[in-house]
Design a protein around this motif. Structure first.
Motif, PDB file in Angstrom:
ATOM      1  N   GLU A 175      74.158  14.106  33.281  1.00  0.00           N
ATOM      2  CA  GLU A 175      73.685  14.256  34.660  1.00  0.00           C
ATOM      3  C   GLU A 175      74.146  15.601  35.220  1.00  0.00           C
ATOM      4  N   VAL A 176      73.192  16.357  35.719  1.00  0.00           N
ATOM      5  CA  VAL A 176      73.528  17.618  36.390  1.00  0.00           C
ATOM      6  C   VAL A 176      74.106  17.273  37.756  1.00  0.00           C
ATOM      7  N   LEU A 177      75.222  17.924  38.082  1.00  0.00           N
ATOM      8  CA  LEU A 177      75.843  17.644  39.383  1.00  0.00           C
ATOM      9  C   LEU A 177      75.409  18.660  40.420  1.00  0.00           C
ATOM     10  N   PRO A 196      50.907  14.599  47.337  1.00  0.00           N
ATOM     11  CA  PRO A 196      51.344  14.019  46.063  1.00  0.00           C
ATOM     12  C   PRO A 196      51.498  15.071  44.971  1.00  0.00           C
ATOM     13  N   LYS A 197      52.349  14.763  43.993  1.00  0.00           N
ATOM     14  CA  LYS A 197      52.458  15.632  42.811  1.00  0.00           C
ATOM     15  C   LYS A 197      52.346  14.706  41.609  1.00  0.00           C
ATOM     16  N   THR A 198      51.175  14.672  41.011  1.00  0.00           N
ATOM     17  CA  THR A 198      50.928  13.713  39.928  1.00  0.00           C
ATOM     18  C   THR A 198      51.455  14.257  38.595  1.00  0.00           C
ATOM     19  N   GLY A 199      51.480  13.387  37.597  1.00  0.00           N
ATOM     20  CA  GLY A 199      51.896  13.810  36.260  1.00  0.00           C
ATOM     21  C   GLY A 199      50.971  14.881  35.716  1.00  0.00           C
ATOM     22  N   HIS A 200      49.677  14.720  35.988  1.00  0.00           N
ATOM     23  CA  HIS A 200      48.686  15.686  35.506  1.00  0.00           C
ATOM     24  C   HIS A 200      48.917  17.053  36.157  1.00  0.00           C
ATOM     25  N   MET A 201      49.222  17.046  37.457  1.00  0.00           N
ATOM     26  CA  MET A 201      49.528  18.316  38.142  1.00  0.00           C
ATOM     27  C   MET A 201      50.836  18.887  37.605  1.00  0.00           C
ATOM     28  N   SER A 253      68.876  15.978  30.399  1.00  0.00           N
ATOM     29  CA  SER A 253      68.309  14.847  31.154  1.00  0.00           C
ATOM     30  C   SER A 253      69.335  13.740  31.280  1.00  0.00           C
ATOM     31  N   LYS A 254      69.361  13.118  32.448  1.00  0.00           N
ATOM     32  CA  LYS A 254      70.295  11.997  32.629  1.00  0.00           C
ATOM     33  C   LYS A 254      69.745  10.734  31.975  1.00  0.00           C
ATOM     34  N   ASP A 255      68.439  10.723  31.725  1.00  0.00           N
ATOM     35  CA  ASP A 255      67.854   9.585  31.010  1.00  0.00           C
ATOM     36  C   ASP A 255      67.655   9.965  29.554  1.00  0.00           C
ATOM     37  N   GLU A 256      67.995   9.041  28.660  1.00  0.00           N
ATOM     38  CA  GLU A 256      67.886   9.330  27.229  1.00  0.00           C
ATOM     39  C   GLU A 256      66.457   9.226  26.726  1.00  0.00           C
ATOM     40  N   GLY A 273      56.647  20.060  39.099  1.00  0.00           N
ATOM     41  CA  GLY A 273      56.535  18.613  39.280  1.00  0.00           C
ATOM     42  C   GLY A 273      56.936  18.153  40.666  1.00  0.00           C
ATOM     43  N   VAL A 274      57.447  16.944  40.707  1.00  0.00           N
ATOM     44  CA  VAL A 274      57.757  16.312  41.994  1.00  0.00           C
ATOM     45  C   VAL A 274      58.854  17.083  42.736  1.00  0.00           C
ATOM     46  N   ALA A 275      59.684  17.832  42.018  1.00  0.00           N
ATOM     47  CA  ALA A 275      60.778  18.587  42.651  1.00  0.00           C
ATOM     48  C   ALA A 275      60.271  19.719  43.557  1.00  0.00           C
ATOM     49  N   GLY A 335      65.601  17.926  33.285  1.00  0.00           N
ATOM     50  CA  GLY A 335      64.617  16.841  33.381  1.00  0.00           C
ATOM     51  C   GLY A 335      63.877  16.666  32.067  1.00  0.00           C
ATOM     52  N   GLY A 336      63.731  15.402  31.645  1.00  0.00           N
ATOM     53  CA  GLY A 336      63.085  15.128  30.354  1.00  0.00           C
ATOM     54  C   GLY A 336      61.839  14.284  30.524  1.00  0.00           C
ATOM     55  N   SER A 337      61.073  14.587  31.574  1.00  0.00           N
ATOM     56  CA  SER A 337      59.856  13.805  31.820  1.00  0.00           C
ATOM     57  C   SER A 337      58.642  14.739  31.718  1.00  0.00           C
ATOM     58  N   PHE A 338      57.621  14.498  32.502  1.00  0.00           N
ATOM     59  CA  PHE A 338      56.376  15.281  32.421  1.00  0.00           C
ATOM     60  C   PHE A 338      56.650  16.784  32.545  1.00  0.00           C
ATOM     61  N   GLY A 339      57.448  17.161  33.561  1.00  0.00           N
ATOM     62  CA  GLY A 339      57.692  18.577  33.804  1.00  0.00           C
ATOM     63  C   GLY A 339      58.566  19.190  32.722  1.00  0.00           C
ATOM     64  N   GLY A 340      59.706  18.548  32.447  1.00  0.00           N
ATOM     65  CA  GLY A 340      60.680  19.117  31.514  1.00  0.00           C
ATOM     66  C   GLY A 340      60.146  19.227  30.103  1.00  0.00           C
TER      67      GLY A 340
HETATM   68  C1  LIG Z   1      54.023   3.915  39.497  1.00  0.00           C
HETATM   69  C2  LIG Z   1      53.551   5.315  39.280  1.00  0.00           C
HETATM   70  C3  LIG Z   1      52.287   5.535  38.741  1.00  0.00           C
HETATM   71  C4  LIG Z   1      51.830   6.841  38.541  1.00  0.00           C
HETATM   72  N1  LIG Z   1      50.579   7.026  37.996  1.00  0.00           N
HETATM   73  C5  LIG Z   1      50.167   8.276  37.718  1.00  0.00           C
HETATM   74  C6  LIG Z   1      48.899   8.488  37.085  1.00  0.00           C
HETATM   75  O1  LIG Z   1      48.151   7.551  36.811  1.00  0.00           O
HETATM   76  N2  LIG Z   1      48.544   9.766  36.804  1.00  0.00           N
HETATM   77  C7  LIG Z   1      49.345  10.828  37.096  1.00  0.00           C
HETATM   78  O2  LIG Z   1      48.964  11.975  36.804  1.00  0.00           O
HETATM   79  N3  LIG Z   1      50.535  10.662  37.716  1.00  0.00           N
HETATM   80  C8  LIG Z   1      50.979   9.420  38.019  1.00  0.00           C
HETATM   81  N4  LIG Z   1      52.191   9.226  38.617  1.00  0.00           N
HETATM   82  C9  LIG Z   1      53.007  10.387  38.966  1.00  0.00           C
HETATM   83  C10 LIG Z   1      53.844  10.889  37.785  1.00  0.00           C
HETATM   84  O3  LIG Z   1      54.556   9.834  37.197  1.00  0.00           O
HETATM   85  C11 LIG Z   1      54.802  11.962  38.273  1.00  0.00           C
HETATM   86  O4  LIG Z   1      54.027  13.003  38.815  1.00  0.00           O
HETATM   87  C12 LIG Z   1      55.636  12.518  37.141  1.00  0.00           C
HETATM   88  O5  LIG Z   1      56.472  11.520  36.603  1.00  0.00           O
HETATM   89  C13 LIG Z   1      56.472  13.679  37.659  1.00  0.00           C
HETATM   90  O6  LIG Z   1      57.160  14.236  36.602  1.00  0.00           O
HETATM   91  P1  LIG Z   1      58.490  15.086  36.846  1.00  0.00           P
HETATM   92  O7  LIG Z   1      58.852  15.640  35.507  1.00  0.00           O
HETATM   93  O8  LIG Z   1      58.294  16.014  37.976  1.00  0.00           O
HETATM   94  O9  LIG Z   1      59.598  14.034  37.360  1.00  0.00           O
HETATM   95  P2  LIG Z   1      60.064  12.627  36.824  1.00  0.00           P
HETATM   96  O10 LIG Z   1      59.038  11.954  36.013  1.00  0.00           O
HETATM   97  O11 LIG Z   1      60.592  11.906  38.023  1.00  0.00           O
HETATM   98  O12 LIG Z   1      61.302  12.953  35.874  1.00  0.00           O
HETATM   99  C14 LIG Z   1      62.503  13.486  36.340  1.00  0.00           C
HETATM  100  C15 LIG Z   1      63.408  13.786  35.152  1.00  0.00           C
HETATM  101  O13 LIG Z   1      64.587  14.436  35.632  1.00  0.00           O
HETATM  102  C16 LIG Z   1      65.743  13.766  35.144  1.00  0.00           C
HETATM  103  N5  LIG Z   1      66.802  13.948  36.161  1.00  0.00           N
HETATM  104  C17 LIG Z   1      66.754  13.650  37.485  1.00  0.00           C
HETATM  105  N6  LIG Z   1      67.916  13.980  38.075  1.00  0.00           N
HETATM  106  C18 LIG Z   1      68.704  14.512  37.111  1.00  0.00           C
HETATM  107  C19 LIG Z   1      70.026  15.039  37.102  1.00  0.00           C
HETATM  108  N7  LIG Z   1      70.775  15.106  38.210  1.00  0.00           N
HETATM  109  N8  LIG Z   1      70.530  15.480  35.923  1.00  0.00           N
HETATM  110  C20 LIG Z   1      69.804  15.429  34.790  1.00  0.00           C
HETATM  111  N9  LIG Z   1      68.539  14.930  34.737  1.00  0.00           N
HETATM  112  C21 LIG Z   1      68.006  14.490  35.886  1.00  0.00           C
HETATM  113  C22 LIG Z   1      65.295  12.328  34.967  1.00  0.00           C
HETATM  114  O14 LIG Z   1      66.157  11.663  34.043  1.00  0.00           O
HETATM  115  C23 LIG Z   1      63.879  12.535  34.401  1.00  0.00           C
HETATM  116  O15 LIG Z   1      63.943  12.823  33.021  1.00  0.00           O
HETATM  117  C24 LIG Z   1      52.663   7.935  38.874  1.00  0.00           C
HETATM  118  C25 LIG Z   1      53.928   7.716  39.432  1.00  0.00           C
HETATM  119  C26 LIG Z   1      54.374   6.417  39.641  1.00  0.00           C
HETATM  120  C27 LIG Z   1      55.751   6.190  40.227  1.00  0.00           C
END
Ligand SMILES: Cc1cc2nc3c(=O)[nH]c(=O)nc-3n(C[C@H](O)[C@H](O)[C@H](O)COP(=O)(O)OP(=O)(O)OC[C@H]3O[C@@H](n4cnc5c(N)ncnc54)[C@H](O)[C@@H]3O)c2cc1C
Length: 403
Positions: A83-85, A314-319, A40-43, A296-298, A13-18
């Motif tokens: 993409e991880v399978l 909920p699991k926010t980005g900040h959490m 990450s499956k997203d670039e 994170g959300v996982a 994962g390449g988002s908040f958590g990763g």
């Molecule tokens: C509209 C919206 C508004 C929000 N507003 C706020 C806010 O104001 N404040 C706040 O704190 N939080 C907010 N959030 C919540 C926050 O965005 C999430 O908590 C955060 O994105 C979670 O991060 P994550 O890394 O757990 O997962 P994600 O952000 O979902 O990232 C998942 C990552 O995993 C990768 N991935 C998934 N499956 C695979 C796979 N099979 N193989 C390889 N890579 C994979 C994806 O490409 C991505 O990089 C909001 C959410 C939404 C939808």
């Protein structure tokens, strides 16, 4: 496991958590002791909290994202776009298309999949409803909103039963109210807000101080009709229907879906619960596989309480950032020794309301709490607007000037 003296840490994962886990591990572990690979499956990294602004046309996806490869390489971190399978936790292996990676430690930060199958009509790619849960969905919400403005009518905004990401539905309701007033079109658009929450401002966390009274007052002031404990059961091109037989006419319905874990995690034996979320201990370590951490959300968190219509935690980005830092700290402690971090996350967020914003803080997220704060004002709108580019800079550079 690898045979090298360096520990290989694979991050999914390449988002908040990763990204936060990668930067923190880089900081905590000397170079010669670790090899960090982020898959990450997203670039691109996308600043998801700005998606409501994409839907309203205030920002483009380009403006709220950046490609991951270069910044990670600059930090000496390997990026694998793919993409991880499946994960094979018994063998410490991650399977990708045409490639298998061994790991010493694994961090799962794969976020969610929208469980649109839960309610017929949830969309936008499975049905006529709109959503904000991913960049393509926000982009679609934008295009449809532009068409809606040409032929306005009733709008229904809200969340489906079992939803956990409830804040963005409120933001969207307030933002369209503001946008329609600016265009002098609000009188043509009745707005209804439907939520599984037992009261406004429950947010899946049992409420947050005076959020309930505040949101009830704001909805009443803005003529946004609302229904709590509402179980959306079907969305069509013309209506949003509830399980109790009520039906609301709608030309534009944005309903946030319940979430599930991504299929790669859900289908990995022994890893996840039936919804595809992963149970962890207080230090974000998997309960059966001690070299697997999840952030994170996982992560699987139970709801705070039973409600007439289900609402999830909920699991926010900040959490997520706090979880990622704690998991990195605990992996470093596993490798080098030292104490573990096991503090429950707190939540702090700013809700955009179009012409103003509300700031909320609850510590810890799950009641009972040590601290709850809530205030409203245009200063929070500016704080939210400034925080987005700051966070993009922080994720691009791995640096930070805020705590
Ligand atoms: C509209 C919206 C508004 C929000 N507003 C706020 C806010 O104001 N404040 C706040 O704190 N939080 C907010 N959030 C919540 C926050 O965005 C999430 O908590 C955060 O994105 C979670 O991060 P994550 O890394 O757990 O997962 P994600 O952000 O979902 O990232 C998942 C990552 O995993 C990768 N991935 C998934 N499956 C695979 C796979 N099979 N193989 C390889 N890579 C994979 C994806 O490409 C991505 O990089 C909001 C959410 C939404 C939808």
């Amino acid at each position: 496991m690898t045979s090298s003296p360096k520990k290989r840490i694979v991050i999914l994962g390449g988002s908040f958590g990763g990204l936060n886990a990668a930067y923190e591990l880089r900081r905590l572990l000397p170079k010669e002791t670790r090899e960090i690979i982020l898959v990450s499956k997203d670039e691109r990294f996308v600043y998801i909290p700005s998606l409501p602004w994409v839907a309203m046309g205030h920002q483009t996806l380009e403006q709220i994202s950046f490609p991951l490869a270069k910044p990670l390489a600059a930090q000496g971190l390997e990026f694998l776009h793919g993409e991880v399978l499946r994960v094979e936790p018994e063998a410490s292996k991650v399977h990708l298309e045409g490639r298998t990676l061994d790991y010493d430690y694994l961090v799962i930060a794969t976020g969610h999949r929208s469980a649109n199958e839960a309610v017929p009509g949830l969309g936008p790619f499975d049905g006529p409803g709109h959503s904000l849960m991913s960049p393509p969905e926000a982009q679609e919400a934008r295009e449809s909103w532009k068409r809606f403005i040409e032929a306005p009518g009733p709008v229904v905004v809200g969340c489906a039963p079992g939803a956990s990401c409830i804040g963005p539905a409120y933001e969207f309701a307030f933002e369209i109210d503001h946008e329609l007033k600016k265009r002098r079109m609000r009188h043509k658009v009745p707005i209804t807000f439907v939520t599984p929450e037992p009261f406004l401002g429950h947010f899946g966390v049992g409420g947050m101080g005076k959020a309930r009274q505040f949101l009830e007052g704001e909805f009443e002031h803005r003529d946004i009709r609302y229904l709590t404990s509402a179980a959306v059961s079907r969305i069509t091109e013309q209506s949003v229907e509830l399980a109790d037989g009520k039906s609301f006419e709608s030309r534009y319905a944005l309903i946030i879906p319940p979430l599930a874990g991504v299929r790669a995690v859900a289908q990995s034996p022994g890893l996840a619960n039936p919804k595809g979320f992963v149970p962890v201990d207080e230090g974000f370590r998997h309960k059966s596989f001690p070299n697997v951490y999840v952030v994170g959300v996982a992560v699987a968190y139970p709801p705070v309480e039973t409600t007439p219509v289900p609402v999830n935690f909920p699991k926010t980005g900040h959490m997520t950032e706090q979880m990622a830092k704690a998991a990195a700290h605990n992996i470093a402690a596993d490798i080098r020794g030292g104490g573990r971090l096991e503090r429950p996350p707190f939540v702090e967020c700013i809700m955009d309301m179009g012409d103003t914003a509300a700031h909320m803080l609850a510590d810890p997220v799950r009641p009972p709490r040590n601290r709850v704060e809530m205030s409203q004002g245009r200063r929070w709108l500016w704080a939210k607007r400034l925080f987005a580019p700051y966070y993009l800079w922080k994720m691009k550079t791995g640096r930070s000037w805020l705590a």
